[in-house]
Motif scaffolding. Structure first.
Motif, PDB file in Angstrom:
ATOM      1  N   PRO A   1       0.233   8.790  -5.701  1.00  0.00           N
ATOM      2  CA  PRO A   1       0.732  10.148  -5.505  1.00  0.00           C
ATOM      3  C   PRO A   1       1.654  10.168  -4.282  1.00  0.00           C
ATOM      4  O   PRO A   1       1.649   9.229  -3.479  1.00  0.00           O
ATOM      5  CB  PRO A   1      -0.539  10.960  -5.244  1.00  0.00           C
ATOM      6  CG  PRO A   1      -1.478   9.982  -4.623  1.00  0.00           C
ATOM      7  CD  PRO A   1      -1.174   8.646  -5.260  1.00  0.00           C
ATOM      8  N   TRP A   2       2.428  11.236  -4.163  1.00  0.00           N
ATOM      9  CA  TRP A   2       3.298  11.395  -2.997  1.00  0.00           C
ATOM     10  C   TRP A   2       2.431  11.509  -1.749  1.00  0.00           C
ATOM     11  O   TRP A   2       1.585  12.395  -1.644  1.00  0.00           O
ATOM     12  CB  TRP A   2       4.152  12.640  -3.153  1.00  0.00           C
ATOM     13  CG  TRP A   2       5.155  12.878  -2.061  1.00  0.00           C
ATOM     14  CD1 TRP A   2       4.984  13.653  -0.956  1.00  0.00           C
ATOM     15  CD2 TRP A   2       6.473  12.345  -1.981  1.00  0.00           C
ATOM     16  NE1 TRP A   2       6.120  13.643  -0.187  1.00  0.00           N
ATOM     17  CE2 TRP A   2       7.068  12.847  -0.795  1.00  0.00           C
ATOM     18  CE3 TRP A   2       7.234  11.496  -2.785  1.00  0.00           C
ATOM     19  CZ2 TRP A   2       8.357  12.527  -0.409  1.00  0.00           C
ATOM     20  CZ3 TRP A   2       8.517  11.183  -2.411  1.00  0.00           C
ATOM     21  CH2 TRP A   2       9.078  11.688  -1.227  1.00  0.00           C
ATOM     22  N   GLY A   3       2.605  10.589  -0.780  1.00  0.00           N
ATOM     23  CA  GLY A   3       1.785  10.655   0.418  1.00  0.00           C
ATOM     24  C   GLY A   3       1.921   9.425   1.279  1.00  0.00           C
ATOM     25  O   GLY A   3       2.617   8.453   0.936  1.00  0.00           O
ATOM     26  N   THR A   4       1.248   9.451   2.398  1.00  0.00           N
ATOM     27  CA  THR A   4       1.436   8.417   3.424  1.00  0.00           C
ATOM     28  C   THR A   4       0.996   7.036   2.957  1.00  0.00           C
ATOM     29  O   THR A   4       1.556   6.028   3.397  1.00  0.00           O
ATOM     30  CB  THR A   4       0.664   8.792   4.704  1.00  0.00           C
ATOM     31  OG1 THR A   4      -0.711   9.018   4.372  1.00  0.00           O
ATOM     32  CG2 THR A   4       1.237  10.045   5.331  1.00  0.00           C
ATOM     33  N   GLU A   5      -0.017   6.953   2.085  1.00  0.00           N
ATOM     34  CA  GLU A   5      -0.457   5.635   1.624  1.00  0.00           C
ATOM     35  C   GLU A   5       0.686   4.887   0.948  1.00  0.00           C
ATOM     36  O   GLU A   5       0.918   3.695   1.214  1.00  0.00           O
ATOM     37  CB  GLU A   5      -1.645   5.773   0.666  1.00  0.00           C
ATOM     38  CG  GLU A   5      -2.217   4.420   0.229  1.00  0.00           C
ATOM     39  CD  GLU A   5      -3.348   4.553  -0.784  1.00  0.00           C
ATOM     40  OE1 GLU A   5      -3.929   3.509  -1.152  1.00  0.00           O
ATOM     41  OE2 GLU A   5      -3.643   5.690  -1.224  1.00  0.00           O
ATOM     42  N   ALA A   6       1.410   5.577   0.090  1.00  0.00           N
ATOM     43  CA  ALA A   6       2.542   4.950  -0.594  1.00  0.00           C
ATOM     44  C   ALA A   6       3.665   4.631   0.388  1.00  0.00           C
ATOM     45  O   ALA A   6       4.267   3.546   0.340  1.00  0.00           O
ATOM     46  CB  ALA A   6       3.052   5.872  -1.694  1.00  0.00           C
ATOM     47  N   PHE A   7       3.956   5.569   1.272  1.00  0.00           N
ATOM     48  CA  PHE A   7       5.060   5.355   2.215  1.00  0.00           C
ATOM     49  C   PHE A   7       4.768   4.156   3.126  1.00  0.00           C
ATOM     50  O   PHE A   7       5.656   3.328   3.378  1.00  0.00           O
ATOM     51  CB  PHE A   7       5.276   6.602   3.077  1.00  0.00           C
ATOM     52  CG  PHE A   7       5.413   7.893   2.312  1.00  0.00           C
ATOM     53  CD1 PHE A   7       5.879   7.929   0.998  1.00  0.00           C
ATOM     54  CD2 PHE A   7       5.069   9.107   2.908  1.00  0.00           C
ATOM     55  CE1 PHE A   7       6.002   9.122   0.313  1.00  0.00           C
ATOM     56  CE2 PHE A   7       5.188  10.302   2.225  1.00  0.00           C
ATOM     57  CZ  PHE A   7       5.641  10.306   0.925  1.00  0.00           C
ATOM     58  N   GLU A   8       3.544   4.065   3.624  1.00  0.00           N
ATOM     59  CA  GLU A   8       3.197   2.977   4.540  1.00  0.00           C
ATOM     60  C   GLU A   8       3.265   1.620   3.848  1.00  0.00           C
ATOM     61  O   GLU A   8       3.690   0.623   4.449  1.00  0.00           O
ATOM     62  CB  GLU A   8       1.799   3.218   5.115  1.00  0.00           C
ATOM     63  CG  GLU A   8       1.772   4.374   6.124  1.00  0.00           C
ATOM     64  CD  GLU A   8       0.368   4.747   6.547  1.00  0.00           C
ATOM     65  OE1 GLU A   8      -0.606   4.159   5.991  1.00  0.00           O
ATOM     66  OE2 GLU A   8       0.214   5.627   7.428  1.00  0.00           O
ATOM     67  N   ARG A   9       2.865   1.584   2.588  1.00  0.00           N
ATOM     68  CA  ARG A   9       2.959   0.309   1.864  1.00  0.00           C
ATOM     69  C   ARG A   9       4.420  -0.093   1.664  1.00  0.00           C
ATOM     70  O   ARG A   9       4.782  -1.263   1.815  1.00  0.00           O
ATOM     71  CB  ARG A   9       2.256   0.415   0.507  1.00  0.00           C
ATOM     72  CG  ARG A   9       2.301  -0.919  -0.247  1.00  0.00           C
ATOM     73  CD  ARG A   9       1.769  -0.848  -1.650  1.00  0.00           C
ATOM     74  NE  ARG A   9       2.230  -2.011  -2.396  1.00  0.00           N
ATOM     75  CZ  ARG A   9       2.221  -2.096  -3.710  1.00  0.00           C
ATOM     76  NH1 ARG A   9       1.779  -1.083  -4.448  1.00  0.00           N
ATOM     77  NH2 ARG A   9       2.659  -3.180  -4.310  1.00  0.00           N
ATOM     78  N   ALA A  10       5.284   0.877   1.325  1.00  0.00           N
ATOM     79  CA  ALA A  10       6.700   0.563   1.131  1.00  0.00           C
ATOM     80  C   ALA A  10       7.312   0.015   2.408  1.00  0.00           C
ATOM     81  O   ALA A  10       8.089  -0.949   2.379  1.00  0.00           O
ATOM     82  CB  ALA A  10       7.452   1.810   0.666  1.00  0.00           C
ATOM     83  N   VAL A  11       6.959   0.598   3.551  1.00  0.00           N
ATOM     84  CA  VAL A  11       7.486   0.127   4.827  1.00  0.00           C
ATOM     85  C   VAL A  11       6.932  -1.260   5.156  1.00  0.00           C
ATOM     86  O   VAL A  11       7.669  -2.173   5.549  1.00  0.00           O
ATOM     87  CB  VAL A  11       7.140   1.131   5.948  1.00  0.00           C
ATOM     88  CG1 VAL A  11       7.475   0.545   7.315  1.00  0.00           C
ATOM     89  CG2 VAL A  11       7.898   2.434   5.736  1.00  0.00           C
ATOM     90  N   ALA A  12       5.621  -1.430   4.974  1.00  0.00           N
ATOM     91  CA  ALA A  12       4.993  -2.706   5.329  1.00  0.00           C
ATOM     92  C   ALA A  12       5.546  -3.858   4.501  1.00  0.00           C
ATOM     93  O   ALA A  12       5.743  -4.969   5.009  1.00  0.00           O
ATOM     94  CB  ALA A  12       3.480  -2.593   5.152  1.00  0.00           C
ATOM     95  N   GLU A  13       5.806  -3.604   3.208  1.00  0.00           N
ATOM     96  CA  GLU A  13       6.288  -4.670   2.324  1.00  0.00           C
ATOM     97  C   GLU A  13       7.798  -4.646   2.165  1.00  0.00           C
ATOM     98  O   GLU A  13       8.348  -5.503   1.467  1.00  0.00           O
ATOM     99  CB  GLU A  13       5.600  -4.544   0.967  1.00  0.00           C
ATOM    100  CG  GLU A  13       4.084  -4.690   1.049  1.00  0.00           C
ATOM    101  CD  GLU A  13       3.399  -4.575  -0.306  1.00  0.00           C
ATOM    102  OE1 GLU A  13       4.107  -4.633  -1.342  1.00  0.00           O
ATOM    103  OE2 GLU A  13       2.162  -4.438  -0.339  1.00  0.00           O
TER     104      GLU A  13
END
Length: 763
Positions: free
Chosen positions: A26-38
């Motif tokens: 879903p739209w949210g920090t979990e997805a955003f943080e993974r995109a940045v980390a990887e």
């Protein structure tokens, strides 16, 4: 069976995708943080649960293991319900429209890890075809380019996002919109509509034809304005455009002739073959417009359509506790077990004959049913030949013509057709139903509250009362009022936090975590103002005041006026937009402006004046838009009508709410089409009512207390403008007569108290 993170969400649309092999977030920090980390790009897919092409792309791509493998390996995939997160949708749809020249759903957008778009589109087919890449080819290509040129992509996406932000940033405009500018905008909007009017088939422009109630609303207002100015020809033209369009829409297949309610839009010029989904935001608005047409013309065909819509909502779209659901899908299983658009609504001639027996021939003639199917009025009706042998019902002839052909009276023909519709409805009920999106959205429920409340008083003008004629169930109007109250109480109980004065956006199994948007507040305020005006219950006014305060606090643009769509407290929303288009859902500012002018008529003194000034600033924020393209904002133009009058007319009704004479005055007050009218019911014996008026409008309270101080005093109505009142009356006919007189624009300062003008004695 694979299950992804969407299984824990509330949105019916996200839950539809919980078993895709795609590793959705879903739209949210979990997805955003993974995109940045990887350091991976994001694939953003936006849709809604009743979207036909969203279903197609899911079947073709998101349920495909090969496509899922590519998405899971190369991207962080995010799924968004546009109805739950219109703020997310607005940002990236703006990008898609700017880069592709158009948009729609499903929306497919590729973002950098910091959420800036670099490629967007809508539906992508699974395979390469006609020189266009399929979805898997596109994914492979993006992965390759991202690996080689990610820094260039990030730089380009930042530039693109900045351009979008610059485009959407409001510049400080006019402090006020003059009466002259308001009049020019209203006239310009109506003239643009007239230039696009389809004289043969009704509506504006060519297919696909969308119902846009705001357009008809303005034409009804223009009719009153032209009539008041003595221009009978212009008044007649405006009324004819609105009413003929409403007639054509209701006679076509876009209106569900069997079950009531309107489908989303017509794919042809004839209002015949629709896109079959039914949306809550369409139906209450249309019901309200048909009710206004009935109040203006007295023609019962409009009341019957409004009833058909509202009865459908009560029968098929209402939560057990009173909230109204969002939508029904276009697709459902056909007889072969295959999902197809319109399968629930279409008929073969053979099945109609089987169900209706001896009455089939009359029904077949009336509703344009053919053995070969009836999607034959236009090449647009069935371009892919999906509806061969199938019939979408439309009224092809008048009741008088059908009765004449059958050699029966019109009343007998009417009853026979109603009986046939009920039989077919019962047969249809045995088919697999389309998917129901059972989330309760605050703003759309606000629209429904307004329509149900209005129906409860306007339909009291039906004489004789409506009898059952399925899908019209012949309910007493009071049942619509109860539906309005239950919907309002549902929102208040489940989605309103009294301590923070905040709304949640929606409810499904539980309240959504998403906060309400400006349209939720503005539509709900509009509905509650209507609910107060038919009940006199000041708890709805208290809530309106709280909601308006929060709307101002969270969404008001201090620099340029008007209301932003979102609150601006979510850092993941990179662009704060302010809607300036009255489409299927009017802009929040267009509704808010009207609300503010009405609140100014309810509340006296400095507080009321502040509401009026904020209404003027709201309208002024869109002065440039109205000057360039008034047609974009017909609902705002309706609000300008209130501004140009300076003060709406107040109809103060003093009496016990359950007393028959009070109810007769209430029905008369609401039964006239007078969009400038604000009804203030005051029960002299109700302590809560007296307390509210003592605090917020003591002049009105003092006036009615003086007029009703005798123990046996009858209910009375006062028609006032600019706080100057006509002589009170207890006669409903006299009240209707007063409201049928044109209102006057009033110049000069707001008067501090009510005064009574007795030059016309209607006692």
């Amino acid at each position: 069976m694979h299950t992804n993170r969407l299984a824990s969400e509330e949105s019916p649309y996200l839950l539809q995708h919980q078993h895709n092999p795609v590793d959705w977030y879903p739209w949210g920090t979990e997805a955003f943080e993974r995109a940045v980390a990887e350091d991976k790009p994001i694939f953003l897919s936006v849709g809604y649960s009743t979207c036909h092409w969203c279903h197609v792309m899911e079947r073709e791509s998101f349920e495909d293991d090969g496509t899922a493998e590519l998405l899971n390996r190369g991207f962080v995939s995010i799924k968004v319900d546009r109805e739950e997160r219109p703020d997310v949708d607005k940002v990236y749809m703006t990008y898609v429209q700017a880069t592709q020249g158009g948009g729609g759903w499903p929306m497919s957008c590729f973002l950098t890890p910091d959420l800036k778009p670099f490629l967007g589109g809508t539906y992508f087919p699974p395979q390469d075809a006609y020189g266009r890449p399929g979805f898997k080819t596109l994914l492979r290509r993006i992965m390759e380019v991202w690996h080689k040129k990610k820094d260039d992509i990030k730089l380009q996406s930042s530039d693109s996002m900045q351009q979008l932000v610059d485009m959407s940033t409001s510049q400080a405009g006019q402090e006020d919109l003059s009466d002259g500018q308001a009049i020019i905008a209203m006239d310009s909007c109506a003239q643009m509509m007239a230039s696009r009017y389809d004289e043969r088939l009704g509506g504006f422009g060519s297919a696909p034809k969308f119902p846009r109630p705001a357009e008809m609303n303005l034409l009804l207002v223009q009719h009153l304005r032209a009539k008041a100015a003595g221009s009978k020809v212009e008044a007649g033209k405006a009324l004819a455009m609105a009413t003929y369009t409403l007639q054509q829409m209701a006679q076509g297949g876009m209106y569900d002739q069997i079950g009531g309610g309107f489908h989303r839009y017509s794919v042809d010029d004839f209002w015949h073959i629709p896109h079959f989904e039914k949306m809550l935001y369409d139906n209450p608005q249309l019901a309200s417009t048909y009710l206004d047409a009935f109040a203006l013309t007295g023609d019962r065909q409009y009341a019957e359509v409004a009833r058909g819509v509202l009865d459908y909502l009560m029968r098929d779209m209402t939560h057990l506790q009173g909230g109204i659901f969002s939508a029904e899908d276009a697709d459902s299983l056909d007889t072969a077990g295959t999902k197809k658009e319109g399968a629930f609504y279409l008929w073969t001639e053979e099945e109609v004959k089987e169900v209706l027996g001896q009455h089939a021939l009359m029904f077949i003639a009336h509703y344009y049913i053919k053995a070969q199917g009836n999607a034959d009025l236009s090449p647009r009706s069935d371009p892919h030949h999906e509806f061969r042998g199938l019939n979408c019902l439309r009224q092809a002839q008048t009741l008088q013509e059908t009765a004449g052909q059958a050699g029966v009276s019109e009343e007998e023909a009417r009853q026979t057709l109603a009986m046939c519709r009920k039989k077919l409805h019962e047969r249809r009920g045995k088919r697999p139903r389309p998917h129901l999106d059972d989330k309760v959205v605050v703003g759309w429920n606000g629209m429904a509250i307004q329509a149900f409340a209005a129906a409860s008083v306007i339909l009291q003008q039906e004489d004789p009362p409506q009898t059952p004629a399925f899908p019209v169930e012949g309910r007493p109007p009071s049942q619509y009022l109860q539906a309005a109250i239950k919907a309002a109480e549902f929102i208040q109980h489940h989605l309103w936090d009294e301590s923070t004065r905040r709304l949640r956006r929606s409810f499904c199994r539980n309240p959504s975590a998403v906060q309400g948007f400006a349209d939720d507040y503005s539509y709900l305020i509009s509905g509650l103002l209507q609910l107060y005006s038919v009940t006199g219950d000041t708890r709805w006014l208290h809530w309106c005041q709280d909601l308006q305060a929060t709307l101002d606090e969270l969404f008001w643009d201090d620099a340029a006026g008007g209301y932003f769509s979102a609150a601006g407290d979510d850092p993941s929303i990179l662009m704060r937009a302010k809607e300036d288009y009255d489409g299927a859902e009017p802009a929040a500012s267009s509704i808010a402006a009207s609300n503010l002018f009405k609140l100014a008529a309810l509340i006296s003194g400095d507080a009321g004046q502040k509401y009026r000034e904020k209404g003027q600033k709201t309208a002024a924020a869109f002065a440039e838009r109205l000057q360039e393209m008034a047609l974009a904002m017909p609902q705002m133009c309706c609000s300008l009508y209130l501004q140009a009058l300076h003060h709406p007319r107040q109809v103060i009704i003093a009496g016990a709410p359950e007393a028959p004479e009070t109810q007769a005055l209430m029905a008369a007050a609401h039964g006239v089409f007078a969009p400038d009218r604000v009804v203030l019911p005051i029960d002299p014996s109700d302590e809560a009512s007296k307390v509210w008026f003592q605090q917020f409008n003591p002049e009105a309270l003092a006036m009615i207390e003086g007029a009703t101080k005798e123990a046996a005093a009858p209910a009375r109505a006062f028609v006032c403008q600019n706080f100057t009142c006509r002589a009170p009356t207890s006669d409903p006919a006299a009240l209707r007569h007063l409201l049928q007189e044109p209102p006057a624009a009033v110049d000069g300062p707001r008067k501090p108290a009510f005064t009574e003008v007795s030059s016309i004695n209607l006692m």
